[in-house]
Design a protein around this motif. Structure first.
Motif, PDB file in Angstrom:
ATOM      1  N   CYS A  10      48.589  -9.663 -40.919  1.00  0.00           N
ATOM      2  CA  CYS A  10      47.899 -10.788 -40.420  1.00  0.00           C
ATOM      3  C   CYS A  10      46.853 -10.065 -39.254  1.00  0.00           C
ATOM      4  CB  CYS A  10      48.992 -11.310 -39.278  1.00  0.00           C
ATOM      5  SG  CYS A  10      50.066 -12.347 -40.295  1.00  0.00           S
ATOM      6  N   LYS A  11      45.888 -10.698 -39.120  1.00  0.00           N
ATOM      7  CA  LYS A  11      44.467 -10.510 -38.514  1.00  0.00           C
ATOM      8  C   LYS A  11      44.530 -10.913 -37.030  1.00  0.00           C
ATOM      9  CE  LYS A  11      40.989  -8.321 -37.088  1.00  0.00           C
ATOM     10  NZ  LYS A  11      39.650  -8.311 -37.642  1.00  0.00           N
ATOM     11  N   LEU A  12      44.625 -10.662 -35.728  1.00  0.00           N
ATOM     12  CA  LEU A  12      44.276 -11.219 -34.597  1.00  0.00           C
ATOM     13  C   LEU A  12      42.888 -10.927 -34.303  1.00  0.00           C
ATOM     14  CD1 LEU A  12      45.109 -12.335 -31.765  1.00  0.00           C
ATOM     15  CD2 LEU A  12      46.078  -9.942 -31.137  1.00  0.00           C
TER      16      LEU A  12
ATOM     17  N   TRP B 278      40.387   0.135 -45.366  1.00  0.00           N
ATOM     18  CA  TRP B 278      41.422  -0.604 -44.864  1.00  0.00           C
ATOM     19  C   TRP B 278      40.849  -1.842 -43.866  1.00  0.00           C
ATOM     20  CZ3 TRP B 278      45.871  -0.523 -47.059  1.00  0.00           C
ATOM     21  CH2 TRP B 278      46.221   0.420 -48.001  1.00  0.00           C
ATOM     22  N   HIS B 279      39.469  -2.118 -44.181  1.00  0.00           N
ATOM     23  CA  HIS B 279      39.023  -3.336 -43.122  1.00  0.00           C
ATOM     24  C   HIS B 279      37.697  -3.497 -43.533  1.00  0.00           C
ATOM     25  CE1 HIS B 279      38.341  -5.125 -39.230  1.00  0.00           C
ATOM     26  NE2 HIS B 279      37.192  -5.482 -39.937  1.00  0.00           N
ATOM     27  N   VAL B 280      37.444  -4.749 -44.353  1.00  0.00           N
ATOM     28  CA  VAL B 280      36.117  -5.171 -45.029  1.00  0.00           C
ATOM     29  C   VAL B 280      35.955  -6.371 -44.946  1.00  0.00           C
ATOM     30  CG1 VAL B 280      36.752  -5.219 -47.355  1.00  0.00           C
ATOM     31  CG2 VAL B 280      34.464  -4.716 -46.730  1.00  0.00           C
ATOM     32  N   HIS B 281      34.774  -7.068 -44.857  1.00  0.00           N
ATOM     33  CA  HIS B 281      34.203  -8.496 -45.039  1.00  0.00           C
ATOM     34  C   HIS B 281      33.627  -8.681 -46.244  1.00  0.00           C
ATOM     35  CE1 HIS B 281      35.307  -9.308 -40.654  1.00  0.00           C
ATOM     36  NE2 HIS B 281      34.952  -7.949 -40.645  1.00  0.00           N
ATOM     37  N   LEU B 282      34.320  -9.440 -47.181  1.00  0.00           N
ATOM     38  CA  LEU B 282      33.765  -9.688 -48.472  1.00  0.00           C
ATOM     39  C   LEU B 282      32.990 -10.975 -48.647  1.00  0.00           C
ATOM     40  CD1 LEU B 282      36.492  -8.225 -50.862  1.00  0.00           C
ATOM     41  CD2 LEU B 282      34.327  -7.008 -50.105  1.00  0.00           C
TER      42      LEU B 282
ATOM     43  N   GLU C  30      41.822  -2.050 -34.916  1.00  0.00           N
ATOM     44  CA  GLU C  30      40.846  -2.019 -36.051  1.00  0.00           C
ATOM     45  C   GLU C  30      39.377  -1.440 -35.344  1.00  0.00           C
ATOM     46  OE1 GLU C  30      41.128  -2.330 -39.229  1.00  0.00           O
ATOM     47  OE2 GLU C  30      42.973  -3.508 -39.171  1.00  0.00           O
ATOM     48  N   HIS C  31      38.861  -0.703 -36.190  1.00  0.00           N
ATOM     49  CA  HIS C  31      37.352  -0.383 -35.816  1.00  0.00           C
ATOM     50  C   HIS C  31      37.380   0.143 -34.122  1.00  0.00           C
ATOM     51  CE1 HIS C  31      37.195  -4.465 -34.436  1.00  0.00           C
ATOM     52  NE2 HIS C  31      36.927  -4.979 -35.752  1.00  0.00           N
ATOM     53  N   ILE C  32      37.979   1.100 -34.017  1.00  0.00           N
ATOM     54  CA  ILE C  32      37.848   1.727 -32.529  1.00  0.00           C
ATOM     55  C   ILE C  32      36.678   2.467 -32.330  1.00  0.00           C
ATOM     56  CG2 ILE C  32      40.445   1.955 -32.216  1.00  0.00           C
ATOM     57  CD1 ILE C  32      40.224   4.704 -32.618  1.00  0.00           C
TER      58      ILE C  32
ATOM     59  N   VAL D  97      41.158  -7.271 -46.953  1.00  0.00           N
ATOM     60  CA  VAL D  97      39.831  -8.146 -46.839  1.00  0.00           C
ATOM     61  C   VAL D  97      40.176  -9.042 -45.572  1.00  0.00           C
ATOM     62  CG1 VAL D  97      38.852 -10.023 -48.085  1.00  0.00           C
ATOM     63  CG2 VAL D  97      39.874  -8.168 -49.330  1.00  0.00           C
ATOM     64  N   MET D  98      39.040  -9.060 -44.783  1.00  0.00           N
ATOM     65  CA  MET D  98      39.228  -9.978 -43.505  1.00  0.00           C
ATOM     66  C   MET D  98      39.280 -11.494 -43.936  1.00  0.00           C
ATOM     67  SD  MET D  98      39.766  -8.175 -41.032  1.00  0.00           S
ATOM     68  CE  MET D  98      40.540  -6.872 -41.807  1.00  0.00           C
ATOM     69  N   PRO D  99      39.966 -12.210 -43.053  1.00  0.00           N
ATOM     70  CA  PRO D  99      40.165 -13.580 -43.462  1.00  0.00           C
ATOM     71  C   PRO D  99      39.189 -14.597 -42.693  1.00  0.00           C
ATOM     72  CG  PRO D  99      41.732 -12.951 -41.716  1.00  0.00           C
ATOM     73  CD  PRO D  99      40.908 -11.845 -42.106  1.00  0.00           C
TER      74      PRO D  99
ATOM     75  N   THR E 297      35.918   0.403 -43.192  1.00  0.00           N
ATOM     76  CA  THR E 297      34.402   0.215 -42.919  1.00  0.00           C
ATOM     77  C   THR E 297      33.933  -0.569 -42.068  1.00  0.00           C
ATOM     78  OG1 THR E 297      33.885  -1.028 -44.934  1.00  0.00           O
ATOM     79  CG2 THR E 297      33.876   1.302 -45.326  1.00  0.00           C
ATOM     80  N   ASP E 298      34.541  -1.848 -41.850  1.00  0.00           N
ATOM     81  CA  ASP E 298      34.357  -3.037 -41.263  1.00  0.00           C
ATOM     82  C   ASP E 298      32.732  -3.392 -41.847  1.00  0.00           C
ATOM     83  OD1 ASP E 298      34.507  -4.964 -39.540  1.00  0.00           O
ATOM     84  OD2 ASP E 298      33.676  -4.315 -37.918  1.00  0.00           O
ATOM     85  N   SER E 299      32.443  -2.949 -42.999  1.00  0.00           N
ATOM     86  CA  SER E 299      31.175  -3.598 -43.707  1.00  0.00           C
ATOM     87  C   SER E 299      31.206  -5.306 -43.585  1.00  0.00           C
ATOM     88  CB  SER E 299      31.258  -3.189 -45.057  1.00  0.00           C
ATOM     89  OG  SER E 299      30.168  -3.192 -45.700  1.00  0.00           O
TER      90      SER E 299
HETATM   91 ZN    ZN Z   1      35.628  -6.658 -39.244  1.00  0.00          ZN
END
Ligand code: ZN
Ligand code: DOR
Length: 369
Positions: A116-118, A30-34, A191-193, A56-58, A264-266
């Motif tokens: 949406c990502k803040l 539920w959170h990744v940088h591709l 996200e990613h607490i 997918v993070m923007p 993951t915030d990979s």
């Molecule tokens: Zn991230």
């Protein structure tokens, strides 16, 4: 299907001949940088081989702020997958001070934007176009609350006078609690607490507030960044905190509380961008993601809770169907590569060179009923 593990799920943890095996419903990230371009092509399958879907993070350069950009990026992701790989990227819109509520609403109704990502402006990698003051996006948040679109939050203030290790806690106090008060029905993923403060905030909030937890924040505390010298590959944002916070995150993740789920915030960066006088923030954990989560849940005696965290709580929060199919893991140790070739460079993955107790075996064809 309920959120608590059923007896059949527990049965799927087998210990034949001393080798523990685990079969869980196909999970999502539920959170990744591709990323994009050659970096996307060489890293996307580390995520797609383990996860059915990913948020997918923007934060590309330039960021994904329009429906057209998200459609094009989604197509580039699909084109970068190996043939036959089943993987659904769920796209997000990058909020700026000037983003139009109508664009966000259109993207959501056309099923292009899932959320949406803040990013507070200048909080992290490629966040220069982020939001300078939440008041500037009140109209967008009103729209999102009305249409049921989740807001994903990078929860750190950026003031220079606030200590970097306090930025998440101060964000809760100064920003997030106000957003929650002003938009009580808005779905928010914190996200990613990284702190006990964030865990407590989520636990005390209404059910429309959830949180993702990364493998690295479950496994390392801030000492790891300085062990024997500076460790750029363990630097990410929000930065890892004290041990007391890591323990609070492990407790939350393994508690069975449906508001905590896998993200993951990979975040891959070329080795030269990490090993630099000004190294980038981001940990590339996709090659070891499920193995790390299985290790943590095993250490906590909570393997029976892994399936809910990895495969149920996220879709239930987002209001999306659970995946069919399963993935298998086995408690067999393996050594993580020192470096992985990527684009025309290399990336150092999380836990490079060390031994991980769990191995990802792959997807099983049998589906879960
Ligand atoms: Zn991230
Ligand atoms: O460590 C991080 N890396 N945190 C973020 O918020 C962004 C990410 C990236 O894009 O590299």
């Amino acid at each position: 299907m309920s959120n608590s593990p059923s007896s059949s799920e527990v049965d799927r943890i087998s210990d034949a001949q001393g080798t523990k095996r685990l079969l869980i419903r196909q999970p999502d990230d539920w959170h990744v940088h591709l990323r994009d371009g050659a970096m996307l092509a060489s890293t996307v399958d580390y995520t797609a081989r383990q996860f059915a879907r990913a948020i997918v993070m923007p934060n590309l350069a330039p960021p994904v702020t329009t429906v057209e950009q998200a459609v094009a990026y989604r197509e580039r992701i699909a084109a970068a997958l190996p043939s036959g790989r089943k993987f659904t990227p769920l796209m997000t819109a990058y909020l700026t001070d000037g983003i139009e509520p109508a664009e966000v609403e259109r993207g959501f109704s056309e099923k292009v934007f899932t959320a949406c990502k803040l990013y507070p402006a200048h909080a992290t990698t490629n966040s220069a176009f982020g939001v300078t003051d939440v008041k500037k996006i009140h109209a967008v948040l009103e729209t999102m609350e009305r249409i049921g679109m989740p807001l994903l939050v990078h929860g750190e203030v950026t003031h220079r006078h606030i200590d970097i290790f306090d930025r998440e806690a101060v964000f809760i106090e100064q920003v997030l609690s106000k957003v929650v008060a002003d938009f009580p029905a808005l779905k928010i993923v914190f996200e990613h607490i990284t702190t006990a403060d964030a865990v407590q905030f989520v636990e005390a909030s209404s059910p429309n507030i959830g949180a993702t937890i990364t493998p690295h924040h479950l496994m390392i505390n801030r000492n790891a960044l300085f062990e024997g010298g500076i460790r750029p590959h363990l630097y990410c944002l929000p930065v890892a905190k004290r041990e007391v916070h890591r323990l609070a995150l492990r407790k939350a993740a393994t508690s069975g509380n449906p508001r905590f789920f896998l993200g993951t915030d990979s975040a891959p960066h070329a080795v030269s961008d990490k090993e630099s006088a000004c190294g980038c923030a981001g940990i590339f954990n996709a090659p070891v993601a499920l193995e790390c989560y299985a290790t943590v849940f095993d250490e906590e005696g909570a393997l029976d809770k892994l399936e809910a965290f990895a495969s149920e709580n996220g879709p239930n929060f987002y209001g999306l169907p659970l995946n069919g199919g399963t993935v298998a893991l086995e408690r067999t140790a393996w050594r993580v590569e020192d470096q992985l070739a990527a684009a025309d460079t290399a990336i150092v993955p999380f836990l490079a060179g060390s031994t991980v107790p769990w191995t990802f075996l792959g997807r099983e064809t049998a589906s879960v009923t």
